[in-house]
Design a protein around this motif. Structure first.
Motif, PDB file in Angstrom:
ATOM      1  N   PRO A 270      -5.723  -6.004 -35.132  1.00 32.73           N
ATOM      2  CA  PRO A 270      -5.049  -6.000 -36.444  1.00 32.73           C
ATOM      3  C   PRO A 270      -5.824  -5.149 -37.441  1.00 32.73           C
ATOM      4  O   PRO A 270      -6.971  -5.451 -37.779  1.00 32.73           O
ATOM      5  N   ALA A 271      -5.205  -4.073 -37.894  1.00 35.98           N
ATOM      6  CA  ALA A 271      -5.903  -3.160 -38.789  1.00 35.98           C
ATOM      7  C   ALA A 271      -6.241  -3.822 -40.107  1.00 35.98           C
ATOM      8  O   ALA A 271      -7.230  -3.489 -40.758  1.00 35.98           O
ATOM      9  N   SER A 272      -5.414  -4.787 -40.557  1.00 34.57           N
ATOM     10  CA  SER A 272      -5.617  -5.400 -41.861  1.00 34.57           C
ATOM     11  C   SER A 272      -6.890  -6.225 -41.935  1.00 34.57           C
ATOM     12  O   SER A 272      -7.366  -6.557 -43.006  1.00 34.57           O
ATOM     13  N   THR A 273      -7.490  -6.559 -40.752  1.00 34.80           N
ATOM     14  CA  THR A 273      -8.719  -7.346 -40.767  1.00 34.80           C
ATOM     15  C   THR A 273      -9.932  -6.492 -41.089  1.00 34.80           C
ATOM     16  O   THR A 273     -10.992  -7.010 -41.424  1.00 34.80           O
ATOM     17  N   GLY A 274      -9.791  -5.184 -40.981  1.00 32.61           N
ATOM     18  CA  GLY A 274     -10.909  -4.297 -41.246  1.00 32.61           C
ATOM     19  C   GLY A 274     -11.880  -4.187 -40.093  1.00 32.61           C
ATOM     20  O   GLY A 274     -12.917  -3.539 -40.192  1.00 32.61           O
ATOM     21  N   SER A 275     -11.577  -4.821 -38.961  1.00 26.72           N
ATOM     22  CA  SER A 275     -12.497  -4.804 -37.824  1.00 26.72           C
ATOM     23  C   SER A 275     -12.426  -3.503 -37.038  1.00 26.72           C
ATOM     24  O   SER A 275     -13.301  -3.222 -36.231  1.00 26.72           O
ATOM     25  N   CYS A 276     -11.381  -2.721 -37.254  1.00 29.74           N
ATOM     26  CA  CYS A 276     -11.244  -1.432 -36.576  1.00 29.74           C
ATOM     27  C   CYS A 276     -11.407  -0.326 -37.608  1.00 29.74           C
ATOM     28  O   CYS A 276     -10.581  -0.171 -38.495  1.00 29.74           O
ATOM     29  N   ILE A 277     -12.516   0.418 -37.512  1.00 31.62           N
ATOM     30  CA  ILE A 277     -12.800   1.450 -38.511  1.00 31.62           C
ATOM     31  C   ILE A 277     -13.107   2.751 -37.790  1.00 31.62           C
ATOM     32  O   ILE A 277     -14.256   3.041 -37.454  1.00 31.62           O
ATOM     33  N   TYR A 348      -1.150  -3.578 -46.916  1.00 33.42           N
ATOM     34  CA  TYR A 348      -2.512  -4.055 -47.152  1.00 33.42           C
ATOM     35  C   TYR A 348      -2.894  -3.888 -48.623  1.00 33.42           C
ATOM     36  O   TYR A 348      -3.490  -4.781 -49.234  1.00 33.42           O
ATOM     37  N   ALA A 349      -2.537  -2.728 -49.188  1.00 33.78           N
ATOM     38  CA  ALA A 349      -2.844  -2.486 -50.592  1.00 33.78           C
ATOM     39  C   ALA A 349      -2.116  -3.473 -51.495  1.00 33.78           C
ATOM     40  O   ALA A 349      -2.667  -3.938 -52.501  1.00 33.78           O
TER      41      ALA A 349
END
Length: 512
Positions: A270-277, A348-349
């Protein structure tokens, strides 16, 4: 849907950097209506005396003369009461007048016998409070009800109201713990907002009057989203660019947060978790993030809103590395944006209540999904939207800048001359700026370098990221205002035919 993604920044030579002090407001500092009496007179004996100079100074032991001068300075009658320090000699009129300063002095000075040894009234600091309270009690008996002693300095501020002014001054001039009384004046002040670190500010700061705005806010508490190609890291360590590290200070949390929203890198995470950058694979996104929010440290050029939290939101992928979209197979100059990635980033924003979302690109194709997502973020969640109108002179604005909920930004030079799409813009930003400059290679990710690399860039991309930073400053100063009200502030105070955004004017604008 896959859409060709066209970043709008260009490389350029360095522009001259300008640092100028900026004047904020002015106050009335009227001279005293006292006729000059030439050279300084001497204090003789212990009788009250008055010293006047051609420059407008007044030092007097006469309570009535001081009260009259105080009334001429202003109606508040505010004074500073300086207390005697143990073991220090009593000041003379000459000493007080010759203290460093450029303004006229107006002082009430108790008379002392010349040559008399100074009484050690106040004693050491540990017992000074009792003597301070003695002055406070004496003022209270004279009808002064709100003296405000300082914590460290031997002084208190006192407002002498007209009915009790003369009586209170006579008490102060007789009190054994009072050194002298100085009239409080209002005067013009110049603020020179500059980076707190060793960063260089560049012309974009001065064109948009950012240094003055920094005396009010540097964006603390604001969230700025930069939709782009990502944030560069150092290849050897995997760490983010040194100038974009998220940090904590007395101003709160600030810096650049890297976020990934593209399927090709994140997979099922899930990109919204911020775990994938993911890495920046173009360098463009790192540049834009730095323009808006580069940290105020000793590296490179400081961002427009250095104390904001700037989110680098990777929404595109490089076609040379990840394939092609449309009719541009393996074109290393082109990036691609998938519709769901774009919508996910907007979502997300919105859910995180970003204060501004910046889009330094144009879309070859767009649809109602894009518009609905952007309009919901703007109208329902209060996200201010800015986008580049394109690197052309005149003509219609490109999308998403052409949407009515997005502020379209064109590019101008330092004189406000039309360079990029200013005929189709809502406002204009300076087209040139110094920022993060990662080195990119055809088949590898961008390397931020160690130490970080910096360069100068041009285009309406730069103008847009700069204006996004300005919007961040304005929203930090007016956190309760809606995007429509912030839009009104910015457009009402923009200058010239091409409506160049002015940060300080927008912050200080008074709505009719």
């Amino acid at each position: 849907m896959q859409t060709r993604f066209r970043p709008l920044g260009r490389s350029a030579l360095a522009a001259p950097m300008v640092a100028v002090p900026l004047l904020l407001g002015a106050c009335d500092d009227r001279p005293l209506p006292i006729e000059p009496a030439g050279e300084l007179a001497s204090v003789a004996g212990v009788a009250p005396s008055t010293v006047r100079t051609a420059g407008g100074d007044l030092v007097t032991g006469d309570a009535a003369a001081f009260a009259q001068a105080l009334a001429e300075i202003g109606p508040e009658g505010e004074v500073l009461v300086w207390l005697k320090e143990a073991g220090t000699p009593g000041p003379s009129p000459e000493f007080l007048i010759n203290l460093p300063g450029s303004g006229a002095e107006t002082i009430a000075l108790p008379a002392e016998t010349p040559g008399a040894k100074r009484r050690n009234n106040l004693g050491p600091a540990s017992i000074r409070g009792a003597s301070v309270q003695a002055v406070v009690r004496a003022l209270g008996e004279a009808g002064v009800d709100d003296p405000r002693p300082m914590q460290a300095l031997p002084v208190m501020s006192v407002r002498l109201r007209e009915p009790v002014r003369l009586a209170a001054l006579r008490v102060l001039l007789r009190h054994p713990n009072v050194d002298y009384v100085s009239a409080v004046r209002s005067q013009a002040i110049e603020f020179t907002g500059l980076p707190t670190g060793l960063n260089a500010e560049d012309t974009r700061h001065t064109v948009h009057d950012v240094l003055s705005a920094w005396d009010i806010t540097r964006g603390s508490g604001v969230k700025i989203g930069i939709m782009d190609s990502g944030l560069a890291r150092v290849a050897a360590t995997g760490n983010f660019h040194e100038d974009a590290l998220f940090t904590t200070s007395t101003f709160g949390n600030y810096g650049v947060v890297g976020m990934g929203f593209v399927d090709d890198e994140c997979g099922s995470t899930p990109a919204s978790t911020g775990s994938c950058i993911p890495y920046d694979d173009r360098g463009h996104g790192s540049i834009m993030a730095g323009l808006a929010g580069a940290n105020d440290n000793d590296l490179g050029s400081v961002g427009i809103a250095p104390f904001a939290t700037t989110y680098s939101m990777k929404i595109s992928w490089n076609t040379y590395i990840r394939g092609y979209c449309g009719s541009y197979p393996w074109d290393e100059s082109t990036s691609c944006l998938e519709g769901d990635d774009f919508i996910r980033a907007i979502d997300y924003a919105a859910i995180n209540r970003f204060h501004v979302l910046s889009m330094s690109f144009w879309l070859q194709k767009t649809n109602s999904d894009d518009y609905r997502a952007l309009s919901t973020a703007y109208n329902t969640y209060g996200v201010f939207l800015v986008a580049a109108t394109g690197n052309t002179v005149g003509g219609a604005a490109q999308y998403p800048a052409a949407y009515d909920v997005v502020m379209g930004v064109g590019g101008v030079d330092a004189a406000g001359n039309n360079l990029y799409s200013t005929a189709a813009r809502d406002v204009s930003g300076y087209y040139f700026g110094r920022s993060l400059n990662p080195t990119c290679y055809k088949t590898s990710y961008c390397d931020a370098g160690s130490p970080g690399l910096y360069g100068n860039f041009t285009g309406s991309s730069i103008a847009t990221a700069t204006v996004a930073g300005v919007v961040g400053l304005v929203r930090a100063a007016h956190p309760t205002e809606t995007p429509a009200q912030i839009w009104q502030r910015i457009t009402a105070t923009a200058e010239g035919t091409n409506k160049v955004v002015k940060a300080n004017a927008a912050i200080n604008w008074v709505r009719p």
